[in-house]
Each structure stands twice: as structure tokens, then as C-alpha cells.
Design a protein around this motif. Structure first.
Motif: not given
Length: 404
Positions: A88, A99, A232, A236, A240-241, A339, A344, A346, A349
Motif C-alpha cells: 500500500i 502486488r 503485509s 492485512a 483487519t479481519t 476495502f 490499492h 485490498c 477482501q
């Protein structure tokens, strides 16, 4: 360079000059952002080196799409600290290469590949507390489901999950403390990177082996790049989840009528997932560097200034969402920005949505009368822009659960 045009008196009255997620609570932030949004599309804070806050859905979405004007460099978070560089934090062409590395671990096939494993994990977790009649859903369920899922995705043994949880929490909590952050990243690197380096030159289709032998721009990844990739994915894919699942269960279980409706019609659970994500984005927003003078609805942002793309404010914009502060199952495809958007957005997601849907479905099926055991539960910020619940006590009729 030109100075930004003066803000209106109305904007000054909105009093966001001292705003940052380090100095407030999510509830207070939502109130202040809503008040400011009703007066001006862009607010101003003098905290963290000063930044302009984009408040309206259309402006946030357009800025997220325009990475050339709103650059992720040098960092998507503030303050800018010596830490792992995440995908990000890059723009193309570097972002494209990063990515591709991330996609070795998470792609469109991942949710289907691990859904059965996630469902089995939820069954085992519920079994561990079902006979007690009470539990802390954050500690005993919401933290565990994503931890086990990321272990499945990355190929870590489940016995590492407690250490991964501790270290990822330490990294987030230490962003404003350079010495503590360096130590947290060093500790994280040891557990996250060593298994990758052990697989260098070996064959295998698991993510750790693929990462060990991956190349970027025609050369093998160095140790720092491997560490950055692991940090990362672990942050992530986990933190976040945990936040998203906790918020989902909070919104559902504090409303018995919603809980009962989802039990009667589980097909509505994905709609509940989207509403929880819209109301409580795990990441409140990200920062961008403005690369050239630009105007947002008549407000000038100067080159090299900082803009804050506030997903949380955009998700409650009344011009986009009717009754924006209400939890509604009939909202349909809400197209929230939780997201992110554009390059960028997510990559995990779909995995997060699957985990949240499976975890809620199994919990409501096994413990249909479950409800919150306290009425003073509040979201809080846990380092940088991360919003979460530290505890979610729940009570239910004890049951001697058996896998069936």
C-alpha cells in the motif's frame, strides 16, 4: 508553491484542527467527521504534520482511483516511521511488482480453497466454549478464525498462531514509538521470515516456498523484501479481519430481531457483513501525498501536502447512503469503501468476506440464543488507523456440542 485557499468560517467551526485517530475514539470521530462534512467537503487537521481530510464519498473514491495525483509514497500511514514497506506504500511500477508477490498468497481462488478449513476451524472453536454458556467472542473466536485462516493461506503451523497474534498487535501499537517499533519488527521478522529462507532452492507449491524462490525485476527477493511481504500479509490478512468479524457480531448480537432474522434466513448474512464493514471499517482511512496542486470541490490542496482518504467518513455520507448511521439488511450492494478503491483495493477482501460469513453462519446455527453480555461495549483505535473491539462478552444456553 501556492498556499491552499482559505477554509470557510463553517469549516473552522467544525474544529478538526486537532483531529487524528491517535487522540480520539471511533464514536467521537464519526460525530466530528459528520459535523464537518455537513459544512465543507474537505476539513483540515494540524496533527501529524498537518493533513486535509476528504469527507465525501465521491471525493474519497475519486482520489483513491487517481494514484498519480494522490500518491501512496512515502507511506499510507502517519506518522511516517521506519517500518516494513507494504504494497500500500508503493505506486506503479513498483506497486505492480509487489502486488504480484502478494498474489502468490492471495488470489481469486483462495476463498474457495480454504473455506472448508475455515468452517472446520469455527466448529472446533465453538465446541471449545459452547458448554460454558459464556465467552469473550473477541479473544476466543474473532481473533482465532482469521489467525487460523492466515496460517492455512501462508502455510504456517497452527502452533505459531499465538505468537503471530502478539507480534502483529505489537507492530500496530508501536507506530508512534520508533524504538519499540524496531524491536517489534525485528521479532516479527524472526518468526515470519525464517521459514521462508529455509525453503530457498527447494521445490513446492505452498506459499512459503513460492515466496522463497520468487523474483522481483529478475532477481531473488532479499531478506527485507521477504520480511515486508510477510508483514503485509499477516497484518492485512489478520488484524483487519479480526476487527471486521468483531464488528459484525457486535452489530448482530445487540439486535435480537436481526439475529433471529439471520437465523431464519442465512442468505441475509452477506448483507449483514457488508453493513458491519460499512459502519466500522477496520482501517479508518489512509494518507496520500498530493503530487500537484489540485482542487476538491473548490478547496485547494497544494503540491506535497497530505490528504487523508477517510473511508469511515465516505461510508457514512448521506448523499450516498440513506440513513447512513443505521444498520440495514435491505441496503443491497452498498459499494462502501472499506476495502479501498483502485489499484490499492485490498487483495484479500473476498477472503475476509468469506471468513466473516462462515464464522457468523456457524455461530448462529450452533448457539441460536447467543446475545451480548454487556451493554458498555465500545470500539477503540488500536494503533494507526485500525478500529476494533478489545472484548465482546456473550452469553447463551450451554450446550454439549457435537460435530454433526
Amino acid at each position: 508553491m501556492p498556499s491552499p485557499s482559505p477554509r470557510s468560517d463553517d469549516l473552522q467551526e467544525s474544529a478538526l484542527t486537532d483531529f487524528s485517530t491517535y487522540g480520539t475514539t471511533p464514536a467521537e470521530a464519526h460525530e466530528r467527521l459528520a459535523a464537518a462534512r455537513g459544512k465543507c467537503p474537505v476539513a483540515r487537521s494540524e496533527e501529524l504534520g498537518a493533513f486535509d481530510i476528504l469527507l465525501r464519498y465521491a471525493d474519497v473514491r475519486n482520489a483513491a482511483k487517481d494514484w498519480r495525483t494522490f500518491s501512496s509514497r512515502p507511506s499510507a500511514v502517519r506518522p511516517v516511521a521506519a517500518r516494513a514497506r507494504l504494497a500500500i506504500d508503493w505506486d506503479p511500477p513498483e506497486h505492480t511488482a509487489w502486488r504480484e508477490i502478494v498474489n502468490l498468497g492471495v488470489d481469486d481462488s483462495t476463498p474457495d480453497r480454504i473455506e472448508g478449513l475455515v468452517r472446520a476451524d469455527t466448529v472446533d472453536l465453538i465446541d471449545s466454549f459452547a458448554s460454558r454458556g459464556e465467552c469473550d467472542l473477541v479473544a476466543e473466536y474473532c481473533e482465532q478464525v482469521p489467525l487460523l485462516a492466515i496460517c492455512h493461506i501462508l502455510g504456517f503451523d497452527s502452533e505459531h498462531k499465538a505468537e503471530i497474534r502478539r507480534l502483529s498487535s505489537d507492530v500496530l501499537a508501536s507506530l508512534k514509538e520508533p524504538e519499540r517499533l524496531r524491536k517489534a519488527l525485528g521479532d516479527f521478522s524472526q518468526i515470519a521470515t525464517a521459514p521462508v529462507l529455509e525453503r530457498r532452492g527447494k521445490e513446492g507449491g505452498d506459499f512459503l516456498t513460492l515466496l522463497a524462490n520468487a523474483e522481483m525485476n529478475g532477481r531473488p527477493l532479499d531478506v527485507q523484501e521477504i520480511t515486508d511481504t510477510m508483514v503485509s500479509l499477516l497484518l492485512a490478512g489478520h488484524e483487519t479481519t479480526v476487527s471486521g468479524l468483531s464488528s459484525l457480531l457486535y452489530e448482530v448480537l445487540r439486535r435480537p430481531e436481526v439475529r433471529d432474522r439471520l437465523i431464519a434466513d442465512p442468505d441475509l448474512i452477506p448483507a449483514a457483513v457488508e453493513e458491519a464493514l460499512r459502519l466500522h471499517p477496520p482501517v479508518f482511512g489512509f494518507y496520500r501525498r498530493v503530487t500537484s496542486d489540485v482542487s476538491i470541490e473548490g478547496v485547494d490542496l497544494a503540491e506535497n501536502s497530505t490528504a487523508y482518504l477517510c473511508w469511515a467518513a465516505a461510508n457514512r455520507d448521506p448523499e450516498k447512503f440513506t440513513d447512513p448511521d443505521e444498520f440495514r439488511l435491505d441496503r443491497g450492494m452498498s459499494r462502501h469503501l472499506t476495502f479501498g478503491f483502485g489499484i490499492h483495493a485490498c487483495p484479500g477482501q473476498a477472503v475476509a468476506r468469506m471468513e466473516m460469513t462462515v464464522a457468523a453462519t456457524e455461530l448462529l446455527k450452533r448457539l441460536p440464543d447467543i446475545h451480548l453480555g454487556a451493554d458498555d461495549i465500545r470500539h477503540e483505535f488500536r494503533g494507526s488507523e485500525t478500529e476494533s473491539l478489545s472484548s465482546l462478552p456473550a452469553v447463551f444456553t450451554p450446550t454439549s456440542y457435537r460435530r454433526g
